[in-house]
Motif scaffolding. Sequence first.
Motif, PDB file in Angstrom:
ATOM      1  N   GLY A  39      49.505 -31.035  72.560  1.00  0.00           N
ATOM      2  CA  GLY A  39      50.525 -30.620  73.501  1.00  0.00           C
ATOM      3  C   GLY A  39      49.944 -29.809  74.637  1.00  0.00           C
ATOM      4  N   ASP A  40      48.683 -30.027  74.964  1.00  0.00           N
ATOM      5  CA  ASP A  40      47.964 -29.334  76.032  1.00  0.00           C
ATOM      6  C   ASP A  40      47.639 -27.877  75.696  1.00  0.00           C
ATOM      7  OD1 ASP A  40      47.988 -31.598  77.648  1.00  0.00           O
ATOM      8  OD2 ASP A  40      49.918 -31.084  78.522  1.00  0.00           O
ATOM      9  N   PHE A  41      48.048 -27.410  74.537  1.00  0.00           N
ATOM     10  CA  PHE A  41      47.694 -26.054  74.162  1.00  0.00           C
ATOM     11  C   PHE A  41      46.256 -26.037  73.646  1.00  0.00           C
ATOM     12  CE2 PHE A  41      52.252 -25.818  74.173  1.00  0.00           C
ATOM     13  CZ  PHE A  41      52.504 -24.552  74.659  1.00  0.00           C
ATOM     14  N   PRO A  42      45.506 -25.001  73.987  1.00  0.00           N
ATOM     15  CA  PRO A  42      44.097 -24.949  73.550  1.00  0.00           C
ATOM     16  C   PRO A  42      43.967 -24.994  72.035  1.00  0.00           C
ATOM     17  CG  PRO A  42      44.553 -23.280  75.225  1.00  0.00           C
ATOM     18  CD  PRO A  42      45.884 -23.856  74.817  1.00  0.00           C
ATOM     19  N   ILE A  43      42.945 -25.692  71.573  1.00  0.00           N
ATOM     20  CA  ILE A  43      42.606 -25.735  70.155  1.00  0.00           C
ATOM     21  C   ILE A  43      41.326 -24.940  69.963  1.00  0.00           C
ATOM     22  CG2 ILE A  43      41.954 -27.191  68.221  1.00  0.00           C
ATOM     23  CD1 ILE A  43      43.590 -29.421  69.392  1.00  0.00           C
ATOM     24  N   ILE A  44      41.398 -23.892  69.163  1.00  0.00           N
ATOM     25  CA  ILE A  44      40.259 -23.022  68.925  1.00  0.00           C
ATOM     26  C   ILE A  44      39.638 -23.356  67.578  1.00  0.00           C
ATOM     27  CG2 ILE A  44      39.477 -20.628  68.725  1.00  0.00           C
ATOM     28  CD1 ILE A  44      40.583 -21.417  71.508  1.00  0.00           C
ATOM     29  N   ASP A  45      38.370 -23.741  67.585  1.00  0.00           N
ATOM     30  CA  ASP A  45      37.624 -23.997  66.363  1.00  0.00           C
ATOM     31  C   ASP A  45      37.021 -22.665  65.906  1.00  0.00           C
ATOM     32  OD1 ASP A  45      35.804 -24.681  64.387  1.00  0.00           O
ATOM     33  OD2 ASP A  45      35.164 -26.536  65.373  1.00  0.00           O
ATOM     34  N   VAL A  46      37.670 -22.042  64.929  1.00  0.00           N
ATOM     35  CA  VAL A  46      37.271 -20.696  64.509  1.00  0.00           C
ATOM     36  C   VAL A  46      35.863 -20.671  63.937  1.00  0.00           C
ATOM     37  CG1 VAL A  46      37.901 -18.744  63.032  1.00  0.00           C
ATOM     38  CG2 VAL A  46      39.687 -20.118  64.085  1.00  0.00           C
TER      39      VAL A  46
ATOM     40  N   LEU B 254      33.258 -21.876  65.022  1.00  0.00           N
ATOM     41  CA  LEU B 254      32.239 -21.695  66.058  1.00  0.00           C
ATOM     42  C   LEU B 254      31.971 -20.223  66.365  1.00  0.00           C
ATOM     43  CD1 LEU B 254      33.229 -24.538  68.564  1.00  0.00           C
ATOM     44  CD2 LEU B 254      31.433 -24.560  66.822  1.00  0.00           C
ATOM     45  N   LEU B 255      32.882 -19.343  65.944  1.00  0.00           N
ATOM     46  CA  LEU B 255      32.656 -17.917  66.155  1.00  0.00           C
ATOM     47  C   LEU B 255      31.501 -17.405  65.301  1.00  0.00           C
ATOM     48  CD1 LEU B 255      36.344 -16.620  66.228  1.00  0.00           C
ATOM     49  CD2 LEU B 255      34.750 -16.663  68.162  1.00  0.00           C
ATOM     50  N   GLN B 256      31.165 -18.163  64.252  1.00  0.00           N
ATOM     51  CA  GLN B 256      30.098 -17.755  63.335  1.00  0.00           C
ATOM     52  C   GLN B 256      28.776 -18.452  63.632  1.00  0.00           C
ATOM     53  OE1 GLN B 256      30.731 -15.295  61.184  1.00  0.00           O
ATOM     54  NE2 GLN B 256      32.817 -15.259  61.998  1.00  0.00           N
ATOM     55  N   GLN B 257      28.721 -19.239  64.706  1.00  0.00           N
ATOM     56  CA  GLN B 257      27.510 -19.981  65.014  1.00  0.00           C
ATOM     57  C   GLN B 257      26.685 -19.253  66.085  1.00  0.00           C
ATOM     58  OE1 GLN B 257      28.170 -24.207  65.461  1.00  0.00           O
ATOM     59  NE2 GLN B 257      29.559 -24.285  63.710  1.00  0.00           N
ATOM     60  N   ASN B 258      26.003 -19.986  66.913  1.00  0.00           N
ATOM     61  CA  ASN B 258      25.085 -19.357  67.865  1.00  0.00           C
ATOM     62  C   ASN B 258      25.855 -18.642  68.975  1.00  0.00           C
ATOM     63  OD1 ASN B 258      25.420 -21.294  70.264  1.00  0.00           O
ATOM     64  ND2 ASN B 258      24.934 -22.703  68.576  1.00  0.00           N
ATOM     65  N   PRO B 259      25.178 -17.710  69.672  1.00  0.00           N
ATOM     66  CA  PRO B 259      25.851 -16.920  70.707  1.00  0.00           C
ATOM     67  C   PRO B 259      26.490 -17.760  71.808  1.00  0.00           C
ATOM     68  CG  PRO B 259      23.748 -15.916  70.132  1.00  0.00           C
ATOM     69  CD  PRO B 259      23.793 -17.242  69.434  1.00  0.00           C
TER      70      PRO B 259
ATOM     71  N   MET C 243      31.600 -19.462  74.298  1.00  0.00           N
ATOM     72  CA  MET C 243      32.515 -20.494  74.789  1.00  0.00           C
ATOM     73  C   MET C 243      33.890 -20.360  74.135  1.00  0.00           C
ATOM     74  SD  MET C 243      29.959 -23.803  74.933  1.00  0.00           S
ATOM     75  CE  MET C 243      31.315 -24.912  75.314  1.00  0.00           C
ATOM     76  N   VAL C 244      33.898 -20.066  72.833  1.00  0.00           N
ATOM     77  CA  VAL C 244      35.169 -19.915  72.127  1.00  0.00           C
ATOM     78  C   VAL C 244      35.911 -18.685  72.617  1.00  0.00           C
ATOM     79  CG1 VAL C 244      36.237 -19.498  69.882  1.00  0.00           C
ATOM     80  CG2 VAL C 244      34.384 -21.155  70.088  1.00  0.00           C
ATOM     81  N   VAL C 245      35.197 -17.576  72.806  1.00  0.00           N
ATOM     82  CA  VAL C 245      35.820 -16.349  73.307  1.00  0.00           C
ATOM     83  C   VAL C 245      36.451 -16.595  74.677  1.00  0.00           C
ATOM     84  CG1 VAL C 245      35.327 -14.015  74.158  1.00  0.00           C
ATOM     85  CG2 VAL C 245      34.419 -14.761  71.944  1.00  0.00           C
ATOM     86  N   LYS C 246      35.747 -17.324  75.527  1.00  0.00           N
ATOM     87  CA  LYS C 246      36.287 -17.645  76.856  1.00  0.00           C
ATOM     88  C   LYS C 246      37.543 -18.500  76.738  1.00  0.00           C
ATOM     89  CE  LYS C 246      35.113 -19.773  81.285  1.00  0.00           C
ATOM     90  NZ  LYS C 246      34.068 -20.497  82.076  1.00  0.00           N
TER      91      LYS C 246
ATOM     92  N   HIS D  45      39.634 -22.871  60.150  1.00  0.00           N
ATOM     93  CA  HIS D  45      39.899 -21.439  60.074  1.00  0.00           C
ATOM     94  C   HIS D  45      39.546 -20.819  58.735  1.00  0.00           C
ATOM     95  CE1 HIS D  45      43.234 -23.355  58.125  1.00  0.00           C
ATOM     96  NE2 HIS D  45      43.686 -23.850  59.265  1.00  0.00           N
ATOM     97  N   GLY D  46      39.159 -21.651  57.772  1.00  0.00           N
ATOM     98  CA  GLY D  46      38.729 -21.124  56.489  1.00  0.00           C
ATOM     99  C   GLY D  46      39.812 -20.981  55.444  1.00  0.00           C
ATOM    100  N   VAL D  47      41.069 -21.230  55.809  1.00  0.00           N
ATOM    101  CA  VAL D  47      42.152 -21.183  54.821  1.00  0.00           C
ATOM    102  C   VAL D  47      42.294 -22.580  54.237  1.00  0.00           C
ATOM    103  CG1 VAL D  47      44.556 -20.620  54.360  1.00  0.00           C
ATOM    104  CG2 VAL D  47      43.307 -19.374  56.145  1.00  0.00           C
ATOM    105  N   ASP D  48      42.084 -22.713  52.949  1.00  0.00           N
ATOM    106  CA  ASP D  48      42.069 -24.028  52.316  1.00  0.00           C
ATOM    107  C   ASP D  48      43.422 -24.730  52.433  1.00  0.00           C
ATOM    108  OD1 ASP D  48      42.225 -25.849  49.624  1.00  0.00           O
ATOM    109  OD2 ASP D  48      40.158 -25.609  50.310  1.00  0.00           O
ATOM    110  N   ASP D  49      43.374 -26.049  52.613  1.00  0.00           N
ATOM    111  CA  ASP D  49      44.603 -26.846  52.722  1.00  0.00           C
ATOM    112  C   ASP D  49      45.520 -26.642  51.527  1.00  0.00           C
ATOM    113  OD1 ASP D  49      43.762 -27.864  55.116  1.00  0.00           O
ATOM    114  OD2 ASP D  49      43.114 -29.805  54.322  1.00  0.00           O
TER     115      ASP D  49
END
Length: 310
Positions: free
Chosen positions: A10-17, A19-24, A29-32, A49-53
């Motif tokens: 729906g055009d809303f940003p999708i944040i892959d959480v 990636l916050l634990q990967q390289n700087p 990019m995720v923070v931006k 996001h780490g919460v199991d299905d």
Amino acid sequence: MEEISVENSGDFPIIDVSLLQQNPVSKSMVVKKIDEACRRYGCFHVINHGVDDSVIEEALNVNRKFFELPPEIKEELFSDDVNKVVRFRKEEVGGYSRDFLKLYAHPLHQFLSSWPTLPLLYRKKMGLYATEVRKLSIQLFGAIMETLHLSETHLKQNFEQGIQILGINSFSPCSRSNITPGLSPHSDHSLITVLLQSGPGLEVIECGGSWKNVPRLKGSFQVLVGDHLEVLSNGLYKSVLHRAIPSCSDARLSIASFHSLGMDEIVEPSGELENEGRYRGSSLRDFLNHLASGDTRPFIETLRITQMES
């Protein structure tokens, strides 16, 4: 987890959480992207996001079973007192009904014994859900502090020791000839809200004043900017005005996890974010007092000292 395409967001940003634990570079990019989402929409999807299905599905299922319990069992929890740590409400509006259950969830050991005992394993399944979503919220809050050019540890301890409240809504199907919002337009009192939907129905208002549907993406959460994040950011991020639209075919369930600082801890603009706008400091207890007072103004309007530009 099912792959989610941007076309279905729906055009809303999708944040892959994750990636916050990967390289700087990935983290930057995720923070931006979070910064852009908070500025433009006040809302974004999170995946990986780490919460199991299974935790998510069991939370939805056990709450469906709760709302299907006989009325006399649910009504044992009925209360008009906004300060109750567990309370049940039922509303009839137009052609649909809404059942609502509020649970204080952190510190969990303090509140768990007050939660419903039925259906069986309710406390266990919802306790696990609350714990896992809280872990996610802490990670997201740290990233949001970075978007504001603050340290990711800014207020970290305060947030970790703060209040988590679960607001669980069950909307009956509505008539196609009478599609009335299941929840009136409002913003949340929280710093951030992590929302789980069983089906589509969340709508947010755009800058032009029109309503935009936020689709439910399987396996994802929606994160909403709350009033206290607007205050903390000194108006850089606006708490998102949103509403819920019941489905015309199926009952719709939502679980909102509201994350705030301590009950009496004052949230005010960070000194590092001062500009022409000013907000009065306030606490979660101030919000509850506002709610109980019958004041019809949105809580955020009572906190603005100068009118912020939209």
